[in-house]
Design a protein around this motif. Structure first.
Motif, PDB file in Angstrom:
ATOM      1  N   GLY A 216    -121.318 -16.768  46.453  1.00  0.00           N
ATOM      2  CA  GLY A 216    -121.964 -17.564  45.412  1.00  0.00           C
ATOM      3  C   GLY A 216    -121.049 -17.875  44.240  1.00  0.00           C
TER       4      GLY A 216
ATOM      5  N   GLY B  93    -130.322 -26.568  44.674  1.00  0.00           N
ATOM      6  CA  GLY B  93    -129.125 -26.629  45.505  1.00  0.00           C
ATOM      7  C   GLY B  93    -129.358 -26.159  46.925  1.00  0.00           C
TER       8      GLY B  93
ATOM      9  N   CYS C 266    -129.421 -18.847  53.430  1.00  0.00           N
ATOM     10  CA  CYS C 266    -130.087 -18.388  52.199  1.00  0.00           C
ATOM     11  C   CYS C 266    -131.434 -17.712  52.423  1.00  0.00           C
TER      12      CYS C 266
ATOM     13  N   GLN D  36    -127.173 -16.728  36.977  1.00  0.00           N
ATOM     14  CA  GLN D  36    -126.608 -17.926  37.566  1.00  0.00           C
ATOM     15  C   GLN D  36    -127.386 -19.163  37.110  1.00  0.00           C
TER      16      GLN D  36
ATOM     17  N   ASP E 240    -117.496 -22.243  48.464  1.00  0.00           N
ATOM     18  CA  ASP E 240    -118.804 -22.347  47.844  1.00  0.00           C
ATOM     19  C   ASP E 240    -119.576 -23.559  48.371  1.00  0.00           C
TER      20      ASP E 240
ATOM     21  N   GLU F 183    -125.666 -22.317  35.493  1.00  0.00           N
ATOM     22  CA  GLU F 183    -125.678 -23.577  36.226  1.00  0.00           C
ATOM     23  C   GLU F 183    -126.761 -24.522  35.706  1.00  0.00           C
TER      24      GLU F 183
ATOM     25  N   ARG G 141    -129.894 -22.229  42.850  1.00  0.00           N
ATOM     26  CA  ARG G 141    -128.972 -22.328  43.957  1.00  0.00           C
ATOM     27  C   ARG G 141    -129.595 -22.848  45.249  1.00  0.00           C
ATOM     28  N   ASN G 142    -130.796 -22.428  45.558  1.00  0.00           N
ATOM     29  CA  ASN G 142    -131.419 -22.860  46.811  1.00  0.00           C
ATOM     30  C   ASN G 142    -132.937 -22.657  46.723  1.00  0.00           C
TER      31      ASN G 142
ATOM     32  N   GLU H  55    -126.949 -23.798  48.314  1.00  0.00           N
ATOM     33  CA  GLU H  55    -125.943 -22.761  48.527  1.00  0.00           C
ATOM     34  C   GLU H  55    -126.512 -21.358  48.335  1.00  0.00           C
TER      35      GLU H  55
ATOM     36  N   SER I 138    -126.877 -17.748  46.827  1.00  0.00           N
ATOM     37  CA  SER I 138    -126.725 -17.445  45.406  1.00  0.00           C
ATOM     38  C   SER I 138    -125.753 -16.300  45.146  1.00  0.00           C
TER      39      SER I 138
END
Lengths: 306, 306, 306, 306
Positions: B93, A88, A239, A101, B243, A105, A110-111, A90, A92
């Motif tokens: 997040g 991703g 991030c 997470q 988000d 997910e 997240r990144n 975004e 975290s």
């Protein structure tokens, strides 16, 4: 105001008293033994000027700063939709090595700058390169113009000996179908990237393309498109500093990427790249004196993206 | 390239086909009944020029965009250390109205732009102002130069009727000692702020100070210091789009703040403020066509902080 | 072996040295001031014998033990499917007052013995009774045969003054549609139930129906069906001791319910009900010496459900 | 009432219509191909009587039921304090293979019946036995009196091919220092234990010691102390049915352990051991018809620990 040698000297003098208030990374012995009083800074402008102060030409373990390099390679190799379905963009909001997470997910990190994300990127490089370690080294030597950059094998092996948490992360992603190769060989490459030994001068020059719309200053070599350069900077801004990205934006106001070796690179798009090094870390894992030096520099030269 | 009326018209035409692919906010009836095909944009430059297209002068519910205004007031009233011990500066997040992180982090919200953070800010304004609703309205009228801006009472009352989740958030912070006043009166003020009715033109002018180092263009009124202006922009860049902050930085590359009414403001520091409006939202709760319009504008005029 | 006065005396002597190693509940002043050296036990057999030792006839705040009484009333008033769609039957694996799981599971509490679950039950009683406080008091007086049982108003008011966390829980459930009445009146009833003042003797007699297939010993009054009695015991066995239910089953091996006032009731189905009291708590919030006394009693008389 | 062949036949007829409403485990091919209409039950009393119905002598993959056997071996080999510092005794409140709680609780699994806990137990057996697989097989053959019990190698290998999630769990515990051996060899043993092929008759006889205070009926062999037998039953009652332990206690009221192969064993302490098998599972991963059969049996013969 333009950055000058004098400004850099002054800033290092001002932040030096912070030494002793942070904590050198000690999760592996090879990092724990770095002298805590090292302090260096290098500014590399888009017209090719290099201004330095302190231990700017001493090499250290760049650690997570390498994640920005691996991401750059992955963006060269893969279509955006291939890359961004596996990781991703975004923040975290959690620790850099958390699995919570990642499980919630479905194995998509997240990144690319938390461990899980960088490990997915390593897996993607592994799938395309026959000798990923060699290719990354080649890439860094070219960017920095320094043929002497090497991996610190002691650090890399030490990381491998303490790899359980990262192995857990990789296997979890594999269980969700987001990891294509054998875990241990990929981790070995990942740890080697973290074990690159570079100086502030090396780093500032290496990341010159991010301040210059994707073109390496001096050599004029094309690295990424202007759009990709902008995207990498955006990802670093939101991030790039573990769980301290908001604070870093608030205080420094530049896209950046830090490593637990105490290095930070920061970008002033259109103007310059900055690299600082001070081994002691703040509670978020970012260089304590290094962050402060960047904040002062941002104020003195009146540069911030905000 | 400078933004022109023609560029804005073209962009709205290009993004209009997105209408029908998002979803108008429907958690309160007063928002659900807004026509989904509204579309407007306004650009306000630091030298006082206002360029608009589409429904730029039609008022809508600014919702969470008001959080940037409340934060500005709180930064005027409180010392930084008072403010930032009660609310953080990091991306969450997590969903904007989640209680999970808030419980784990002892009632201190991650940042002033998630609901919990904005409610803490509302509590702080409530402690200092005898008539907070009146003061905020005064502040917005002054910034926008529009004396006709009002609260939409239907929206405010409707929010109050659906306030259970936010009441839960406020009581949780209160249980941790991070909430000083009675919950319901503070929430009433919070909902009124969200129920401000403003047009793109109003919004672009209102936030002019964030593009102009804290000074309102045209009136030259001092709102915040250059440092504070930079800090608010930094917070918007990392936390301003729920988000979806990372994705917004990646695509648009400007500090911004969105609301579930479909509005977004974005800042090009040193140059201009942009406001867009299109009621349909993407899954992150940000205006679908509005985000796309900002991405196109960023490309066309070659402006991005990265 | 049958329980005797001598066995109970011996056990209290053995556990008394634990006093000083736990911690009296101090989240409200009214509980914090209870002398920490109180120690009592009462055993009430299905043939109506009452055996006691120590401070068995001194009243204390039963706190969460009341949750088993409220659940009994709710099972009388509602069909199983009505009740169990609003609250689950599973251990929570989290602190008794956590909101995390409650948010992730859409406002349906894990079981009737964590705070959220007991508050839902209080909401259900509130919907059916015109004077819930009065009805619960009537119920307890009838079960215990003691007309002098009252609510401790100081405790109830003190709880109400520290109700923020529970208000947060109630509003969160309300936001998910799992709460039907006004929050504060329901909480007021909930806190009154917790503020019942009862002795070990009162408690042992009150819960006699759970050891006797739903029929109150001596009076032979029908309280619940044999199936319901078995169900309540099952819920206590898996969820009755906060986050220490597994340890309690392992050590004591009886269904039980504890309160932060230091009381615990335990059931030997088909034979007897036991109530102990010692105000100091272990880290899970259960009476330290009380649990140990029950473990010793289980061994001495050779009774355990396992 | 005593269990009879007629009662068992009736019960199987009553629950047979549930077949088709559950779902056979399909995460590995070797389990997915088991016919969904298998249905068997065996009751083994403490005086050595075996009463059966349906496919009671057909072997199936016992899967997680083996966790109760491995725990028994570990309790024989280790002191309680050694064992219980590495694994807890509390219900997890989360899915059987979740990493979230495991990370938050520093690598100490909640109980020996979730995957993480069973893998720690496997690690402990691996440290003490030179040939753990062989020793477990020996143990089961002795308990069941059936020399023909074997591991299903196809199942074991298939599990190993889908072991990423469990490898992630093991490496996470290893990173916290709660795992002593190499991950893959331990997992191999763990999967073999799960791949034991046994019939209801085998299982009912094998677990006879848990209904008989630690002594195997008929052979009178000492397996564990009465205290340990009680403890294992207590752990099964609170943690033995994944995230359905509360519901199982509520409906069936016996300590039990289930496996995704569709088997369940249940204990009536002091009287008998029951094994059922029906491959289709409910959403918690427990046999749908098997649970219903146990509920009916509990009612018909009037046996429950509550």
């Amino acid at each position: 105001m333009k950055p000058t040698k004098q400004i850099l000297d002054d800033i290092l003098n001002e932040v030096r008293p912070l030494i002793g208030q942070g904590k050198v990374a000690d999760y592996i012995p090879a990092l724990a033994c770095v002298p805590n009083d090292k302090l260096g800074i290098a500014v590399y402008t888009n017209d090719g000027e290099m201004i330095t102060s302190g231990d700017a030409d001493e090499r250290f373990s760049i650690q997570s700063i390498s994640k920005a390099l691996s991401l750059t390679l992955a963006m060269e190799l893969y279509q955006p939709e291939e890359l961004w379905q596996r990781v991703g963009k975004e923040p975290s909001g959690q620790a850099f090595n958390s699995l919570i997470q990642l499980e919630m997910e479905q194995g998509v990190p997240r990144n690319p700058f938390i461990n899980a994300g960088a490990i997915v990127v390593a897996d993607m490089l592994f799938s395309r390169f026959s000798a990923p370690k060699h290719r990354l080294l080649e890439f860094v030597r070219k960017l920095s113009g320094n043929e002497h950059i090497i991996y610190d094998r002691v650090v890399a092996n030490s990381e491998m000996d303490h790899s359980d948490r990262n192995a857990s992360i990789a296997y979890l992603m594999r269980s969700f179908g987001n990891f294509d190769n054998e875990v241990m060989p990929v981790l070995k490459n990942y740890f080697h990237a973290c074990a690159l030994n570079m100086s502030c001068i090396d780093l500032a020059r290496t990341f010159g393309y991010l301040a210059n719309k994707g073109i390496q200053p001096e050599t004029n070599e094309f690295i990424v498109t202007p759009m990709q350069s902008k995207q990498i900077n955006a990802l670093m801004a939101t991030c790039g500093l573990y769980d301290g990205a908001g604070e870093f934006a608030y205080r420094v106001g530049m896209p950046g990427k830090s490593g637990v070796g105490g290095g930070i690179i920061a970008i002033v798009p259109g103007e310059m790249t900055i690299a600082v090094w001070s081994p002691e870390l703040d509670p978020s894992g970012n260089s304590l004196a290094g962050t402060q030096a960047l904040e002062l520099l941002s104020e003195r030269i009146g540069r911030s993206i905000f």
